[in-house]
Design a protein around this motif. Structure first.
Motif, PDB file in Angstrom:
ATOM      1  N   GLN A 170       0.897  -1.269   0.064  1.00 39.26           N
ATOM      2  CA  GLN A 170      -0.235   0.003  -0.024  1.00 39.26           C
ATOM      3  C   GLN A 170       0.787   1.297  -0.047  1.00 39.26           C
ATOM      4  O   GLN A 170       0.668   2.169  -0.900  1.00 39.26           O
ATOM      5  CB  GLN A 170      -0.898  -0.237   1.123  1.00 39.26           C
ATOM      6  N   ILE A 171       1.825   1.227   0.805  1.00 39.57           N
ATOM      7  CA  ILE A 171       2.588   2.472   1.085  1.00 39.57           C
ATOM      8  C   ILE A 171       3.635   2.747  -0.031  1.00 39.57           C
ATOM      9  O   ILE A 171       3.630   3.746  -0.706  1.00 39.57           O
ATOM     10  CB  ILE A 171       3.342   2.503   2.242  1.00 39.57           C
ATOM     11  N   ARG A 172       4.036   1.543  -0.840  1.00 37.95           N
ATOM     12  CA  ARG A 172       4.767   1.765  -1.975  1.00 37.95           C
ATOM     13  C   ARG A 172       4.200   2.082  -3.097  1.00 37.95           C
ATOM     14  O   ARG A 172       4.487   3.172  -4.054  1.00 37.95           O
ATOM     15  CB  ARG A 172       5.649   0.352  -2.241  1.00 37.95           C
ATOM     16  N   MET A 173       2.639   1.791  -3.298  1.00 40.72           N
ATOM     17  CA  MET A 173       2.130   2.245  -4.491  1.00 40.72           C
ATOM     18  C   MET A 173       1.578   3.617  -4.128  1.00 40.72           C
ATOM     19  O   MET A 173       1.683   4.127  -5.212  1.00 40.72           O
ATOM     20  CB  MET A 173       0.663   1.394  -4.541  1.00 40.72           C
ATOM     21  N   LEU A 174       1.503   4.261  -3.094  1.00 38.44           N
ATOM     22  CA  LEU A 174       1.031   5.484  -2.892  1.00 38.44           C
ATOM     23  C   LEU A 174       2.319   6.254  -3.027  1.00 38.44           C
ATOM     24  O   LEU A 174       2.239   7.573  -3.668  1.00 38.44           O
ATOM     25  CB  LEU A 174       0.351   5.805  -1.488  1.00 38.44           C
ATOM     26  N   GLN A 175       3.546   5.912  -2.443  1.00 43.11           N
ATOM     27  CA  GLN A 175       4.801   6.657  -2.786  1.00 43.11           C
ATOM     28  C   GLN A 175       4.863   6.880  -4.065  1.00 43.11           C
ATOM     29  O   GLN A 175       5.558   7.752  -4.954  1.00 43.11           O
ATOM     30  CB  GLN A 175       5.881   6.081  -2.073  1.00 43.11           C
ATOM     31  N   LEU A 176       4.905   5.706  -4.936  1.00 41.77           N
ATOM     32  CA  LEU A 176       5.048   5.755  -6.505  1.00 41.77           C
ATOM     33  C   LEU A 176       4.108   6.670  -7.429  1.00 41.77           C
ATOM     34  O   LEU A 176       4.543   7.394  -8.194  1.00 41.77           O
ATOM     35  CB  LEU A 176       4.719   4.303  -6.888  1.00 41.77           C
ATOM     36  N   ILE A 177       2.764   6.904  -6.987  1.00 38.94           N
ATOM     37  CA  ILE A 177       1.816   7.758  -7.426  1.00 38.94           C
ATOM     38  C   ILE A 177       2.361   9.274  -7.188  1.00 38.94           C
ATOM     39  O   ILE A 177       2.375  10.034  -7.921  1.00 38.94           O
ATOM     40  CB  ILE A 177       0.381   7.287  -6.889  1.00 38.94           C
ATOM     41  N   LEU A 178       2.728   9.391  -5.895  1.00 33.29           N
ATOM     42  CA  LEU A 178       3.123  10.845  -5.408  1.00 33.29           C
ATOM     43  C   LEU A 178       4.668  11.121  -6.213  1.00 33.29           C
ATOM     44  O   LEU A 178       4.766  12.137  -6.552  1.00 33.29           O
ATOM     45  CB  LEU A 178       3.507  10.892  -3.959  1.00 33.29           C
ATOM     46  N   SER A 179       5.445  10.028  -6.477  1.00 30.07           N
ATOM     47  CA  SER A 179       6.619  10.266  -7.341  1.00 30.07           C
ATOM     48  C   SER A 179       6.378  10.851  -8.647  1.00 30.07           C
ATOM     49  O   SER A 179       7.027  11.632  -9.179  1.00 30.07           O
ATOM     50  CB  SER A 179       7.651   9.012  -7.036  1.00 30.07           C
ATOM     51  N   TYR A 180       5.231  10.122  -9.362  1.00 29.51           N
ATOM     52  CA  TYR A 180       4.921  10.514 -10.476  1.00 29.51           C
ATOM     53  C   TYR A 180       4.096  11.954 -10.474  1.00 29.51           C
ATOM     54  O   TYR A 180       4.534  12.771 -11.361  1.00 29.51           O
ATOM     55  CB  TYR A 180       3.862   9.621 -10.976  1.00 29.51           C
ATOM     56  N   TRP A 181       3.589  12.373  -9.333  1.00 33.01           N
ATOM     57  CA  TRP A 181       3.096  13.602  -9.098  1.00 33.01           C
ATOM     58  C   TRP A 181       4.308  14.822  -9.100  1.00 33.01           C
ATOM     59  O   TRP A 181       4.446  15.647  -9.983  1.00 33.01           O
ATOM     60  CB  TRP A 181       2.218  13.827  -8.159  1.00 33.01           C
ATOM     61  N   ALA A 218       9.431   2.377  -9.964  1.00 36.88           N
ATOM     62  CA  ALA A 218       9.943   3.567  -9.467  1.00 36.88           C
ATOM     63  C   ALA A 218      11.131   4.136 -10.183  1.00 36.88           C
ATOM     64  O   ALA A 218      11.351   5.143 -10.616  1.00 36.88           O
ATOM     65  CB  ALA A 218      10.035   3.641  -8.063  1.00 36.88           C
ATOM     66  N   LEU A 219      12.212   3.053 -10.459  1.00 31.91           N
ATOM     67  CA  LEU A 219      13.478   3.449 -10.784  1.00 31.91           C
ATOM     68  C   LEU A 219      13.295   3.824 -12.568  1.00 31.91           C
ATOM     69  O   LEU A 219      13.665   4.732 -12.950  1.00 31.91           O
ATOM     70  CB  LEU A 219      14.397   2.216 -10.929  1.00 31.91           C
ATOM     71  N   ARG A 220      12.286   3.049 -13.131  1.00 34.43           N
ATOM     72  CA  ARG A 220      11.940   3.430 -14.591  1.00 34.43           C
ATOM     73  C   ARG A 220      11.218   4.563 -14.908  1.00 34.43           C
ATOM     74  O   ARG A 220      11.494   5.345 -15.787  1.00 34.43           O
ATOM     75  CB  ARG A 220      10.848   2.145 -15.307  1.00 34.43           C
ATOM     76  N   LEU A 221      10.517   4.825 -13.957  1.00 38.63           N
ATOM     77  CA  LEU A 221       9.743   6.283 -13.878  1.00 38.63           C
ATOM     78  C   LEU A 221      10.650   7.301 -13.781  1.00 38.63           C
ATOM     79  O   LEU A 221      10.790   8.178 -14.549  1.00 38.63           O
ATOM     80  CB  LEU A 221       8.762   6.411 -12.567  1.00 38.63           C
ATOM     81  N   GLU A 222      11.539   7.214 -12.822  1.00 42.34           N
ATOM     82  CA  GLU A 222      12.675   8.354 -12.695  1.00 42.34           C
ATOM     83  C   GLU A 222      13.468   8.296 -13.859  1.00 42.34           C
ATOM     84  O   GLU A 222      13.723   9.672 -14.278  1.00 42.34           O
ATOM     85  CB  GLU A 222      13.559   8.126 -11.560  1.00 42.34           C
ATOM     86  N   ARG A 223      13.742   7.198 -14.569  1.00 43.74           N
ATOM     87  CA  ARG A 223      14.630   7.211 -15.981  1.00 43.74           C
ATOM     88  C   ARG A 223      13.933   7.894 -16.898  1.00 43.74           C
ATOM     89  O   ARG A 223      14.381   8.646 -17.870  1.00 43.74           O
ATOM     90  CB  ARG A 223      14.952   5.679 -16.088  1.00 43.74           C
ATOM     91  N   SER A 224      12.589   7.695 -17.042  1.00 41.01           N
ATOM     92  CA  SER A 224      11.978   7.953 -18.195  1.00 41.01           C
ATOM     93  C   SER A 224      11.789   9.415 -17.924  1.00 41.01           C
ATOM     94  O   SER A 224      11.824  10.418 -18.951  1.00 41.01           O
ATOM     95  CB  SER A 224      10.589   7.324 -18.158  1.00 41.01           C
ATOM     96  N   MET A 225      11.500  10.004 -16.774  1.00 41.18           N
ATOM     97  CA  MET A 225      11.118  11.306 -16.418  1.00 41.18           C
ATOM     98  C   MET A 225      12.545  12.225 -16.706  1.00 41.18           C
ATOM     99  O   MET A 225      12.620  13.394 -17.390  1.00 41.18           O
ATOM    100  CB  MET A 225      10.919  11.664 -14.996  1.00 41.18           C
TER     101      MET A 225
END
Length: 225
Positions: free
Chosen positions: A153-164, A208-215
Motif C-alpha cells: 500500500q505505502i509503496r503504491m502511494l509513494q509511486l503515485i506521489l513520485s509521478y506527481w 519507480a526506477l523506470r519512472l525516474e529514468r523516463s522522466m
C-alpha cells in the motif's frame, strides 16, 4: 448512549479487551444531511460514506473520499511508524490535498472544459484519476488485488506521489501532458495493483526506477532546448 458502550473494557472473566461498534445508517435518497445521519456523525470519529455515483460507475469499494473521514489519524500514526512507514501521515495528507484541489478544478472543467486549464492543473486531474483507479479501486475477485499488505500500500502511494512530483517538475520545464501520458511506465503504474503481488514488492521499486529514468530522459530533451 449506544455508541458510548464502545471502548476499553474489563470482562467478567477479568480479561482486558475492547468493544468496537460499527453503525450502518441508510438515509433516504442518500441524503447525509438528514437528522439520523447527522446525529450519528456527532458521536463517531470515523465515517465511511458510500457514493451512488461511484457504485454506478462500478468503482468498488464505492466509498466517497470526500464525504468520508477519520479522526484517528494521529492515533494510528505510531503504528505505521512501527511498520517502518514513518512517511505515511505526510503522504496521506499530500494526496488528500490533491483530491481537494481536484474537486475545485472539476467545477471549472464543467463550466469551460478541460482545454481551458493549463497543463499544470490538468496534471492534477490526471494524477487524481490515476490514484483512484490504481490505488482506491479494488477487485475482490482478483487473486492479487483482493488483498494488499501494508508494504504494498505505502509503496503504491509513494509511486503515485513520485509521478506527481517528477511530472510537475517536467511540466515546469515545458514537457506537455501528451508526452507524460504516452510514457510506458505510466501504464505500469495504472496496472500495478493487478500485476505486482505482495511477495514481489521489488517490482514496485523497479517501476519507480523506470519512472525516474523516463522522466529524466524526457526532461533532458527539454533542458537542451
Amino acid at each position: 448512549e449506544f455508541y458510548e458502550r464502545a471502548g476499553y473494557i474489563t470482562t467478567l472473566g477479568q480479561q482486558e479487551g475492547s468493544v468496537s461498534i460499527i453503525g450502518a445508517v441508510s438515509p433516504p435518497g442518500g441524503d447525509f444531511s438528514e437528522p439520523v445521519t447527522q446525529h450519528t456523525k456527532r458521536f463517531v470519529r470515523c465515517f465511511w460514506g458510500l457514493d451512488r455515483a461511484l457504485a454506478s460507475a462500478r468503482h468498488y469499494p464505492a466509498i466517497s473520499w470526500l464525504d468520508s473521514y477519520s479522526e484517528y489519524v494521529s492515533e494510528v500514526a505510531p503504528w505505521w511508524e512501527t511498520q517502518g512507514e514513518s512517511s505515511w501521515v505526510e503522504s496521506r495528507a499530500e494526496i488528500m490535498e490533491l483530491l481537494q484541489r481536484e474537486v475545485r478544478l472539476q467545477q471549472i472543467v464543467k463550466l469551460v472544459g478541460p482545454d481551458a486549464l493549463p497543463d499544470s492543473q490538468n496534471f492534477i486531474l490526471e494524477v487524481c484519476s490515476l490514484f483512484k483507479t490504481a490505488f482506491l479501486q479494488q477487485n475482490a475477485f482478483d487473486d492479487i488485488d483482493r488483498y494488499s499488505t501494508v508494504g504494498k500500500q505505502i509503496r503504491m502511494l509513494q509511486l503515485i506521489l513520485s509521478y506527481w512530483h517528477l511530472g510537475s517538475e517536467a511540466i515546469s520545464k515545458g514537457v506537455t501532458m501528451v508526452k507524460l501520458r504516452r510514457m510506458k511506465v505510466v501504464q505500469e503504474i495504472a496496472r500495478m495493483r493487478f500485476s505486482v503481488s505482495n511477495e514481489n514488492l521489488e517490482e514496485l521499486d523497479r517501476i519507480a526506477l523506470r519512472l525516474e529514468r523516463s522522466m529524466s530522459q524526457l526532461g533532458g530533451i527539454y533542458d537542451e532546448r
